[in-house]
Design a protein around this motif. Structure first.
Motif, PDB file in Angstrom:
ATOM      1  N   LEU A  19       0.822  -1.208   0.000  1.00  9.36           N
ATOM      2  CA  LEU A  19       0.000   0.000   0.000  1.00  9.36           C
ATOM      3  C   LEU A  19       0.855   1.256   0.000  1.00  9.36           C
ATOM      4  O   LEU A  19       0.544   2.228  -0.705  1.00  9.36           O
ATOM      5  N   ALA A  20       1.933   1.253   0.770  1.00  4.67           N
ATOM      6  CA  ALA A  20       2.818   2.423   0.786  1.00  4.67           C
ATOM      7  C   ALA A  20       3.372   2.701  -0.609  1.00  4.67           C
ATOM      8  O   ALA A  20       3.538   3.856  -0.998  1.00  4.67           O
ATOM      9  N   PHE A  21       3.627   1.655  -1.375  1.00  4.82           N
ATOM     10  CA  PHE A  21       4.153   1.835  -2.725  1.00  4.82           C
ATOM     11  C   PHE A  21       3.050   2.211  -3.713  1.00  4.82           C
ATOM     12  O   PHE A  21       3.131   3.234  -4.395  1.00  4.82           O
ATOM     13  N   TYR A  22       2.029   1.390  -3.807  1.00  2.00           N
ATOM     14  CA  TYR A  22       1.001   1.609  -4.828  1.00  2.00           C
ATOM     15  C   TYR A  22       0.144   2.842  -4.543  1.00  2.00           C
ATOM     16  O   TYR A  22      -0.219   3.576  -5.466  1.00  2.00           O
ATOM     17  N   ARG A  23      -0.158   3.090  -3.295  1.00  2.00           N
ATOM     18  CA  ARG A  23      -0.983   4.245  -2.927  1.00  2.00           C
ATOM     19  C   ARG A  23      -0.127   5.509  -2.842  1.00  2.00           C
ATOM     20  O   ARG A  23      -0.413   6.516  -3.481  1.00  2.00           O
ATOM     21  N   ASP A  24       0.937   5.448  -2.041  1.00  2.00           N
ATOM     22  CA  ASP A  24       1.702   6.655  -1.726  1.00  2.00           C
ATOM     23  C   ASP A  24       2.695   7.052  -2.809  1.00  2.00           C
ATOM     24  O   ASP A  24       2.901   8.236  -3.052  1.00  2.00           O
ATOM     25  N   VAL A  25       3.330   6.088  -3.460  1.00  2.00           N
ATOM     26  CA  VAL A  25       4.315   6.411  -4.497  1.00  2.00           C
ATOM     27  C   VAL A  25       3.652   6.539  -5.870  1.00  2.00           C
ATOM     28  O   VAL A  25       3.851   7.517  -6.584  1.00  2.00           O
TER      29      VAL A  25
END
Length: 139
Positions: A19-25
């Motif tokens: 989620l940190a990658f797909y959502r935030d990045v």
């Protein structure tokens, strides 16, 4: 007959990292994050393609999978051989710089491919190969 893609699946070892990658990045929207019978159903969607959901699932998410099969899937994921996806972008170079600045693992810097795109490649936190391509403006 009108057939459209609705869901695709990427294997992830940790939902929070994914989620940190797909959502935030990458800036995707979390569509679902639901716990059900000991499992977690997490989907993200690109804002410009709200009809497509990417399911972020652990290896061997099926309740009927054997421990041996789950082990093999986990080993393939660790090698980066289990899942991959190709995204389009309007600016391959800017996308590359954004992802590199986020700390994503670079696999290929932007290059012009003979098949009409400029593309680059990264691995997500679970080792999935992600390519980002920009169609050649001359085509």
């Amino acid at each position: 007959m009108d057939i459209k893609l609705s869901h695709c699946f990427l294997t992830v070892h940790d939902h929070e990292q994914a989620l940190a990658f797909y959502r935030d990045v990458l800036g995707m929207t979390v569509r679902n994050d639901v716990s059900f019978e000991g499992m977690r159903w997490v989907t993200v969607t690109p804002p410009s393609q709200p009809d497509i959901e990417i399911v972020l699932e652990p290896p061997g998410a099926s309740p009927n999978i054997s421990q041996d099969d789950r082990r093999v899937l986990t080993e393939l994921m660790a090698k980066g051989l289990l899942s991959r996806a190709v995204f389009t972008t309007d600016d391959c170079d800017a996308t590359f710089e954004h992802l590199r600045a986020s700390g994503a693992e670079v696999i290929q810097e932007p290059i012009d491919q003979p098949y009409g795109v400029r593309d680059c490649a990264f691995r997500d936190p679970s080792g999935n190969l992600l390519r980002f391509n920009q169609p050649n403006r001359q085509q």
